[in-house]
Design an enzyme around this catalytic site. Structure first.
Site, PDB file in Angstrom:
ATOM      1  N   HIS A   1     140.868 -11.028  88.853  1.00 22.33           N
ATOM      2  CA  HIS A   1     140.837  -9.603  89.203  1.00 22.33           C
ATOM      3  C   HIS A   1     142.125  -9.178  89.893  1.00 22.33           C
ATOM      4  CE1 HIS A   1     139.452  -5.708  90.623  1.00 22.33           C
ATOM      5  NE2 HIS A   1     139.969  -6.040  91.796  1.00 22.33           N
ATOM      6  N   GLU A   2     142.550  -9.952  90.887  1.00 24.32           N
ATOM      7  CA  GLU A   2     143.711  -9.563  91.695  1.00 24.32           C
ATOM      8  C   GLU A   2     144.987  -9.431  90.860  1.00 24.32           C
ATOM      9  OE1 GLU A   2     144.064  -8.746  94.949  1.00 24.32           O
ATOM     10  OE2 GLU A   2     141.906  -8.888  95.305  1.00 24.32           O
ATOM     11  N   SER A   3     145.126 -10.273  89.842  1.00 27.57           N
ATOM     12  CA  SER A   3     146.377 -10.324  89.069  1.00 27.57           C
ATOM     13  C   SER A   3     146.253  -9.767  87.654  1.00 27.57           C
ATOM     14  CB  SER A   3     146.864 -11.773  88.986  1.00 27.57           C
ATOM     15  OG  SER A   3     145.957 -12.562  88.239  1.00 27.57           O
TER      16      SER A   3
ATOM     17  N   ARG B   1     135.196  -8.200  89.667  1.00 28.41           N
ATOM     18  CA  ARG B   1     135.266  -9.560  90.217  1.00 28.41           C
ATOM     19  C   ARG B   1     134.006 -10.351  89.847  1.00 28.41           C
ATOM     20  NH1 ARG B   1     139.175  -9.323  94.751  1.00 28.41           N
ATOM     21  NH2 ARG B   1     139.646  -7.137  95.145  1.00 28.41           N
TER      22      ARG B   1
END
Length: 212
Positions: free
Chosen positions: A50-52, A169
C-alpha cells in the site's frame, strides 16, 4: 521468505523486472529483522504494497503540495520531523517502501545502518537501503509482535498515524495471507498447549473396541 511467484500474486501490478530487482533485498531485510513467519511476512508485505503502490514508488513525488509544504520549517510538523533548514522538506521527503520522512528519521535509520543518509538522502530509495530501513522501522516499533496477534489495524496506526487507506491495506493483507498459507502455518508453528492431548484422547476413544 517470499518467493517470486508469491510476490507476483500479492502484487500483480509489479512488473517482473522490478520483482527481480527487489526480491532479494526484501527477503534479506525480512530475515535480518525477524519477519520470519507467514503472518509477519503477510502483514509486512501488505503494508509495504500500500505505502509504495506495489513498489512502484520508492520516492515521494514532490509538488510541492500544500501537505508537503508543512514539511518545511517553521511548522509543527517540520519540528516533529527534525527539519530545521530551508529545503529540508524536499531533501528528506518520503523514500523507501515505508516512506521514511524527515531529517530526524534519515539520521536515525542511517545511524542504525551505518550509512550517512543525511549527507546522501537519495540512498534511502535504493533497494538495499530502502528495504533494510523498512525492516528496521517494522522491528523497532514492535510490529512483529502485533503481526503475530493479527493486530493489523494497530499496525496501520503505527505506520500511518491513523487508518488512511485501511481498506486497501486489508485487501493486500487478506491476499498475502491466502498466498502464504498463514492459517496452516499458524497451526503448524504455534500449536495449542493442550490441543494435541485432546486430539490424541479423542482418537484413542474412537479406536477403542466397542463393548458388547
Amino acid at each position: 521468505m517470499i518467493t517470486d511467484d508469491q510476490l507476483r500474486q500479492v502484487m500483480p501490478n509489479l512488473a517482473q523486472p522490478k520483482r527481480e530487482l527487489y526480491l532479494a533485498p526484501l527477503n534479506a531485510a525480512m530475515q535480518a529483522c525477524a519477519i520470519d513467519t507467514a503472518l509477519r511476512v503477510a502483514a509486512f508485505v501488505a503494508q509495504l504494497a500500500h505505502e509504495s503502490g506495489e513498489f512502484r514508488w520508492m520516492e515521494e513525488i514532490w509538488g510541492p503540495t500544500p501537505a508537503q509544504l508543512r514539511y518545511e520549517p517553521p511548522s509543527d510538523l517540520a519540528a516533529k520531523l527534525g527539519n530545521t533548514q530551508a529545503g529540508d522538506g524536499k531533501l528528506f521527503k518520503g523514500r523507501g517502501p515505508i516512506q521514511i520522512t524527515g531529517r530526524f528519521n534519515y539520521a536515525k535509520f542511517g545511524g542504525l545502518l551505518g550509512v550517512d543518509l543525511v549527507a546522501n538522502p537519495a540512498l534511502a530509495a535504493t533497494p538495499d537501503v530502502a528495504f533494510k530501513t523498512a525492516g528496521l522501522f517494522w522491528q523497532s516499533n514492535g510490529l512483529n509482535e502485533l503481526a503475530d496477534g493479527r493486530q493489523f489495524v494497530v499496525i496501520t496506526r503505527r505506520i500511518n498515524g491513523g487508518t488512511n487507506g485501511l481498506a486497501d491495506r486489508q485487501m493486500y493483507y487478506e491476499r498475502a495471507k491466502t498466498v502464504l498459507g498463514t492459517d496452516a502455518a499458524v497451526a503448524r508453528d504455534m500449536p495449542l498447549t493442550r490441543g494435541h492431548e485432546v486430539i490424541a484422547a479423542a482418537t484413542k476413544k474412537r479406536r477403542a473396541p466397542a463393548k458388547r
